[in-house]
Design an enzyme around this catalytic site. Structure first.
Site, PDB file in Angstrom:
ATOM      1  N   ARG A  86      -5.328 -15.436  16.621  1.00 49.48           N
ATOM      2  CA  ARG A  86      -6.142 -13.959  16.953  1.00 49.48           C
ATOM      3  C   ARG A  86      -5.322 -13.403  17.788  1.00 49.48           C
ATOM      4  O   ARG A  86      -4.744 -12.367  17.645  1.00 49.48           O
ATOM      5  CB  ARG A  86      -7.773 -14.016  16.449  1.00 49.48           C
ATOM      6  CG  ARG A  86      -8.349 -13.442  15.680  1.00 49.48           C
ATOM      7  CD  ARG A  86     -10.030 -13.242  15.639  1.00 49.48           C
ATOM      8  NE  ARG A  86     -10.042 -13.350  16.978  1.00 49.48           N
ATOM      9  CZ  ARG A  86     -10.937 -12.135  16.776  1.00 49.48           C
ATOM     10  NH1 ARG A  86     -11.109 -11.025  15.648  1.00 49.48           N
ATOM     11  NH2 ARG A  86     -11.493 -11.822  17.721  1.00 49.48           N
ATOM     12  N   ASP A 141     -14.779   0.195   1.541  1.00 45.91           N
ATOM     13  CA  ASP A 141     -15.082  -0.039   1.758  1.00 45.91           C
ATOM     14  C   ASP A 141     -16.643   0.509   1.146  1.00 45.91           C
ATOM     15  O   ASP A 141     -17.814  -0.144  -0.038  1.00 45.91           O
ATOM     16  CB  ASP A 141     -15.940  -1.113   2.725  1.00 45.91           C
ATOM     17  CG  ASP A 141     -15.170  -1.751   3.723  1.00 45.91           C
ATOM     18  OD1 ASP A 141     -14.390  -2.337   3.391  1.00 45.91           O
ATOM     19  OD2 ASP A 141     -14.613  -0.975   4.305  1.00 45.91           O
ATOM     20  N   SER A 164      -5.403  -5.954  -1.629  1.00 45.95           N
ATOM     21  CA  SER A 164      -5.709  -4.389  -2.141  1.00 45.95           C
ATOM     22  C   SER A 164      -4.959  -3.629  -2.069  1.00 45.95           C
ATOM     23  O   SER A 164      -4.265  -3.035  -0.536  1.00 45.95           O
ATOM     24  CB  SER A 164      -7.587  -4.223  -1.992  1.00 45.95           C
ATOM     25  OG  SER A 164      -8.039  -4.683  -0.799  1.00 45.95           O
ATOM     26  N   ASP A 176       9.763   2.780   8.674  1.00 45.31           N
ATOM     27  CA  ASP A 176       9.435   0.845   8.269  1.00 45.31           C
ATOM     28  C   ASP A 176      10.088   0.972   9.505  1.00 45.31           C
ATOM     29  O   ASP A 176      10.650   0.788  10.096  1.00 45.31           O
ATOM     30  CB  ASP A 176       9.323   0.586   6.242  1.00 45.31           C
ATOM     31  CG  ASP A 176       8.497  -0.666   6.292  1.00 45.31           C
ATOM     32  OD1 ASP A 176       9.175  -1.962   7.150  1.00 45.31           O
ATOM     33  OD2 ASP A 176       7.653  -0.837   5.403  1.00 45.31           O
ATOM     34  N   HIS A 232     -14.012  -2.433   9.888  1.00 44.89           N
ATOM     35  CA  HIS A 232     -13.875  -2.964   8.957  1.00 44.89           C
ATOM     36  C   HIS A 232     -13.674  -4.747   8.456  1.00 44.89           C
ATOM     37  O   HIS A 232     -12.123  -5.071   8.613  1.00 44.89           O
ATOM     38  CB  HIS A 232     -12.269  -2.064   8.489  1.00 44.89           C
ATOM     39  CG  HIS A 232     -11.746  -2.801   7.169  1.00 44.89           C
ATOM     40  ND1 HIS A 232     -12.025  -2.729   6.163  1.00 44.89           N
ATOM     41  CD2 HIS A 232     -10.920  -3.417   6.801  1.00 44.89           C
ATOM     42  CE1 HIS A 232     -10.950  -2.914   5.273  1.00 44.89           C
ATOM     43  NE2 HIS A 232      -9.946  -4.000   5.479  1.00 44.89           N
ATOM     44  N   GLN A 242       3.734   3.386  18.424  1.00 46.50           N
ATOM     45  CA  GLN A 242       3.914   4.545  17.607  1.00 46.50           C
ATOM     46  C   GLN A 242       3.029   5.285  18.335  1.00 46.50           C
ATOM     47  O   GLN A 242       2.901   6.587  17.604  1.00 46.50           O
ATOM     48  CB  GLN A 242       3.046   4.415  16.866  1.00 46.50           C
ATOM     49  CG  GLN A 242       4.178   2.794  16.191  1.00 46.50           C
ATOM     50  CD  GLN A 242       4.421   2.261  14.355  1.00 46.50           C
ATOM     51  OE1 GLN A 242       2.820   2.447  14.058  1.00 46.50           O
ATOM     52  NE2 GLN A 242       5.305   1.558  13.847  1.00 46.50           N
ATOM     53  N   ILE A 273       0.529  -0.970  -0.177  1.00 49.15           N
ATOM     54  CA  ILE A 273      -0.277  -0.195  -0.066  1.00 49.15           C
ATOM     55  C   ILE A 273       1.058   1.675   0.120  1.00 49.15           C
ATOM     56  O   ILE A 273       0.218   2.390  -0.977  1.00 49.15           O
ATOM     57  CB  ILE A 273      -0.434  -0.052   1.079  1.00 49.15           C
ATOM     58  CG1 ILE A 273      -2.294  -0.640   1.287  1.00 49.15           C
ATOM     59  CG2 ILE A 273      -1.349   1.475   1.089  1.00 49.15           C
ATOM     60  CD1 ILE A 273      -2.665  -1.061   2.232  1.00 49.15           C
ATOM     61  N   ASN A 320      -4.403  -3.144  10.133  1.00 56.12           N
ATOM     62  CA  ASN A 320      -5.645  -4.547  10.462  1.00 56.12           C
ATOM     63  C   ASN A 320      -5.302  -5.157  11.249  1.00 56.12           C
ATOM     64  O   ASN A 320      -3.886  -5.176  11.833  1.00 56.12           O
ATOM     65  CB  ASN A 320      -5.643  -5.625   9.216  1.00 56.12           C
ATOM     66  CG  ASN A 320      -7.269  -4.984   8.391  1.00 56.12           C
ATOM     67  OD1 ASN A 320      -7.991  -4.067   9.059  1.00 56.12           O
ATOM     68  ND2 ASN A 320      -7.180  -5.280   6.944  1.00 56.12           N
ATOM     69  N   ARG A 330     -15.769   0.847  -2.385  1.00 61.40           N
ATOM     70  CA  ARG A 330     -16.841  -0.329  -2.980  1.00 61.40           C
ATOM     71  C   ARG A 330     -17.699  -0.551  -3.658  1.00 61.40           C
ATOM     72  O   ARG A 330     -18.388  -1.475  -4.457  1.00 61.40           O
ATOM     73  CB  ARG A 330     -15.752  -2.295  -2.470  1.00 61.40           C
ATOM     74  CG  ARG A 330     -14.565  -1.853  -2.297  1.00 61.40           C
ATOM     75  CD  ARG A 330     -13.909  -3.192  -1.247  1.00 61.40           C
ATOM     76  NE  ARG A 330     -12.971  -3.550  -1.131  1.00 61.40           N
ATOM     77  CZ  ARG A 330     -12.311  -4.326  -0.389  1.00 61.40           C
ATOM     78  NH1 ARG A 330     -13.066  -4.154   0.743  1.00 61.40           N
ATOM     79  NH2 ARG A 330     -10.592  -4.698  -0.864  1.00 61.40           N
TER      80      ARG A 330
HETATM   81  P1  NAI Z   1       2.632  -5.126   3.584  1.00 66.23           P
HETATM   82  O1  NAI Z   1       2.897  -6.503   4.322  1.00 66.23           O
HETATM   83  O2  NAI Z   1       3.572  -5.541   2.032  1.00 66.23           O
HETATM   84  O3  NAI Z   1       3.095  -3.742   4.013  1.00 66.23           O
HETATM   85  C1  NAI Z   1       3.350  -3.912   5.909  1.00 66.23           C
HETATM   86  C2  NAI Z   1       4.445  -2.652   5.602  1.00 66.23           C
HETATM   87  O4  NAI Z   1       4.653  -2.878   6.983  1.00 66.23           O
HETATM   88  C3  NAI Z   1       5.800  -3.853   5.651  1.00 66.23           C
HETATM   89  O5  NAI Z   1       6.234  -3.150   5.110  1.00 66.23           O
HETATM   90  C4  NAI Z   1       5.866  -4.240   6.901  1.00 66.23           C
HETATM   91  O6  NAI Z   1       7.862  -3.962   7.086  1.00 66.23           O
HETATM   92  C5  NAI Z   1       5.797  -2.342   7.694  1.00 66.23           C
HETATM   93  N1  NAI Z   1       5.572  -2.960   8.975  1.00 66.23           N
HETATM   94  C6  NAI Z   1       5.384  -3.859   9.692  1.00 66.23           C
HETATM   95  N2  NAI Z   1       5.657  -3.675  11.498  1.00 66.23           N
HETATM   96  C7  NAI Z   1       5.964  -2.237  11.066  1.00 66.23           C
HETATM   97  C8  NAI Z   1       5.904  -1.233  12.007  1.00 66.23           C
HETATM   98  N3  NAI Z   1       5.719  -2.121  13.607  1.00 66.23           N
HETATM   99  N4  NAI Z   1       6.459  -0.116  11.821  1.00 66.23           N
HETATM  100  C9  NAI Z   1       6.370   0.387  10.281  1.00 66.23           C
HETATM  101  N5  NAI Z   1       6.052  -0.181   8.972  1.00 66.23           N
HETATM  102  C10 NAI Z   1       5.993  -2.557   9.710  1.00 66.23           C
HETATM  103  O7  NAI Z   1       1.706  -4.525   3.299  1.00 66.23           O
HETATM  104  P2  NAI Z   1      -0.310  -4.259   2.401  1.00 66.23           P
HETATM  105  O8  NAI Z   1      -0.551  -4.891   2.153  1.00 66.23           O
HETATM  106  O9  NAI Z   1       0.507  -2.622   2.364  1.00 66.23           O
HETATM  107  O10 NAI Z   1      -1.322  -3.903   3.756  1.00 66.23           O
HETATM  108  C11 NAI Z   1      -0.812  -3.070   4.962  1.00 66.23           C
HETATM  109  C12 NAI Z   1      -1.834  -2.854   5.993  1.00 66.23           C
HETATM  110  O11 NAI Z   1      -2.792  -3.086   5.165  1.00 66.23           O
HETATM  111  C13 NAI Z   1      -2.375  -4.665   6.671  1.00 66.23           C
HETATM  112  O12 NAI Z   1      -2.438  -4.668   7.493  1.00 66.23           O
HETATM  113  C14 NAI Z   1      -3.402  -4.818   5.972  1.00 66.23           C
HETATM  114  O13 NAI Z   1      -4.358  -6.099   5.996  1.00 66.23           O
HETATM  115  C15 NAI Z   1      -4.228  -3.656   5.553  1.00 66.23           C
HETATM  116  N6  NAI Z   1      -5.248  -3.421   4.798  1.00 66.23           N
HETATM  117  C16 NAI Z   1      -6.595  -1.982   5.037  1.00 66.23           C
HETATM  118  C17 NAI Z   1      -6.989  -1.445   4.331  1.00 66.23           C
HETATM  119  C18 NAI Z   1      -8.728  -0.991   4.334  1.00 66.23           C
HETATM  120  O14 NAI Z   1      -9.157  -0.744   4.580  1.00 66.23           O
HETATM  121  N7  NAI Z   1      -8.243  -0.485   6.336  1.00 66.23           N
HETATM  122  C19 NAI Z   1      -7.586  -2.711   3.263  1.00 66.23           C
HETATM  123  C20 NAI Z   1      -6.162  -3.238   2.603  1.00 66.23           C
HETATM  124  C21 NAI Z   1      -4.836  -3.327   3.413  1.00 66.23           C
END
Ligand code: NAI
Length: 331
Positions: free
Chosen positions: A98, A159, A242, A42, A187, A112, A16, A131, A162
Site C-alpha cells: 500500500r 458511490d 468501472s 497522459d 471512496h 500536478q 475512464i 485512487n 450506485r
Molecule cells: P487506466 O489504467 O485505464 O487509466 C489510467 C491512465 O492514467 C493511463 O492511461 C495511464 O497511462 C495514465 N497515467 C498514469 N500516470 C499518469 C500521470 N502521472 N499523468 C497522467 N496520466 C497518467 O485506469 P482507469 O480505469 O481509467 O481508472 C483511472 C483511475 O480512476 C484509477 O486510479 C481508478 O482506481 C480510479 N477510479 C475511481 C473511481 C471513483 O469513483 N473515484 C471509480 C473508478 C475508478
C-alpha cells in the site's frame, strides 16, 4: 455565443478517459450549449494511444468541441484550464505494498498540483477521480496552496449513484424518483452509504426510503455492503474496473457543482472538511452538499443516529491513516 470552457482530463488514454472525453465533448458535463476545449494529458508510454483518442474526437465531429490539446507535458495540459478532472494515477499492481502505491501517487499529485497552481485559470475547479481519490485530492490541495480549498474535490458521486440504483432496483421505482442518499467518508469500502434521509417520489407524495423498503435488516446490511463492494463486483464481472459509470458520475459531479443542484436535492462530494458533523477538519471527506452559483455547501443539521455515527467515524479513521501514510511518503 458562449466562450469555450477548457476542460483538462488526465489519464485520458485510459479506460475512464475513453468514456469521459466524448461525454464532455457532447455537452453532458457542462451543458448542451457550452462549447469546450479538451486538454488531455497522459504519460509518454501512452502517447500514441492518446493521439488515437484525439483522432477519434476529430472523427466524431462534435459540434461543441472547439479544440483538442493532447500532450504528455503537464504544463501544456494545465495551461488555462477552467475544470480539471484528474483520472491519471498509478494503479495498485499485484504484490505491491500500500505504501508503494501511495508513494507513487503522492509524487504524481504533488507535481500536478504545482502545474495546476501555476498554469490553470483562476478559480479552476478540480475533481480527483484516481485512487486513493480522497488522499490524492488532499495532496493536490496541500501542494497548490493558492487554489482555494473549496475548488478541490474528489469523486464519490459514483458511490452515490450506485446507492440510488440499488434503492431503485429494490423498490422497482425510477432511479430519478429516488433522492438524498448520502455517501459519507472515503471512496473505499469503508464508505458509509446512508439512506436515513433518502426519499422516493410516489403518486402519494414523497416517502422515506426506510418506510418504503420496510426492511431495516437489508438497509443496514446487504444494501450497505453491496454499495461498498460494487467496484469489486464490476471488476469481477468485467475483468476491468468501472469506467462508463465512473465517467458519467464525474460529469454529474461537475455539472451539479457548476450549474447547481435542483431545489430540495443534495448530492455527495468529497470535499475539504471544516469539522461539520464532527468529521476531523483537514480531511477530504464525502459529505452531502447542495450547489449554487458554482459553490458547494455542506448540508447542515441532519440528525445522526448511533449506527451512522460509528460508521462515519470508522471511515474518518481510515482517512486519517491514509493521510498519515501519504505524509510519511513525503519525508
Ligand atoms: P487506466 O489504467 O485505464 O487509466 C489510467 C491512465 O492514467 C493511463 O492511461 C495511464 O497511462 C495514465 N497515467 C498514469 N500516470 C499518469 C500521470 N502521472 N499523468 C497522467 N496520466 C497518467 O485506469 P482507469 O480505469 O481509467 O481508472 C483511472 C483511475 O480512476 C484509477 O486510479 C481508478 O482506481 C480510479 N477510479 C475511481 C473511481 C471513483 O469513483 N473515484 C471509480 C473508478 C475508478
Amino acid at each position: 455565443a458562449k466562450e469555450p470552457v477548457r476542460v483538462l482530463v488526465t489519464g485520458a488514454a485510459g479506460q475512464i478517459g475513453y468514456a469521459l472525453v466524448p461525454m464532455i465533448a457532447r455537452g453532458v458535463m457542462l451543458g448542451a450549449d457550452q462549447p469546450v476545449i479538451l486538454h488531455m494529458l497522459d504519460i509518454p508510454p501512452a502517447a500514441e494511444a492518446l493521439n488515437g483518442v484525439k483522432m477519434e474526437l476529430v472523427d466524431a465531429a462534435f459540434p461543441l468541441l472547439k479544440g483538442v490539446v493532447a500532450t504528455t507535458d503537464a504544463v501544456e495540459a494545465c495551461t488555462g484550464v477552467n475544470v480539471a478532472v484528474m483520472v491519471g494515477g498509478f494503479p495498485r499492481k499485484e504484490g505491491m505494498e500500500r505504501k508503494d502505491v501511495m508513494s507513487k501517487n503522492v509524487s504524481i499529485y504533488k507535481a500536478q498540483a504545482s502545474a495546476l497552481e501555476k498554469h490553470a485559470a483562476a478559480n479552476c475547479k478540480v475533481l480527483v477521480v484516481a485512487n486513493p481519490a480522497n488522499t490524492n485530492a488532499l495532496i493536490l490541495k496541500e501542494f497548490a496552496p493558492s487554489i482555494p480549498d473549496k475548488n478541490i474535490s474528489c469523486l464519490t458521486r459514483l458511490d452515490h449513484n450506485r446507492a440510488l440504483g440499488q434503492i431503485s432496483e429494490r423498490l422497482n421505482v425510477q432511479v430519478s424518483d429516488v433522492k438524498n442518499v448520502i455517501i459519507w467518508g472515503n471512496h473505499s469500502s469503508s464508505q458509509y452509504p446512508d439512506v436515513n434521509h433518502a426519499t422516493v417520489k410516489t403518486p402519494a407524495g414523497e416517502k422515506p426510503v426506510r418506510e418504503l423498503v420496510a426492511n431495516d435488516e437489508w438497509l443496514n446490511g446487504e444494501f450497505i455492503t453491496t454499495v461498498q463492494q460494487r467496484g469489486a463486483a464490476i471488476i469481477k464481472a468485467r475483468k476491468l474496473s468501472s469506467a462508463l459509470s465512473a465517467a458519467s458520475s464525474a460529469c454529474d459531479h461537475i455539472r451539479d457543482w457548476v450549474l447547481g443542484t435542483p431545489e430540495g436535492t443534495w448530492v455527495s462530494m468529497g470535499v475539504y472538511s471544516d469539522g461539520s458533523y464532527n468529521v476531523p477538519a483537514g480531511l477530504i471527506y464525502s459529505f452531502p452538499v447542495t450547489c449554487k452559483n458554482g459553490e458547494w455547501c455542506i448540508v447542515q443539521g441532519l440528525p445522526i443516529d448511533e449506527f451512522s455515527r460509528k460508521k462515519m467515524d470508522a471511515t474518518a479513521e481510515e482517512l486519517s491513516e491514509e493521510k498519515a501514510l501519504a505524509y510519511s511518503c513525503l519525508s
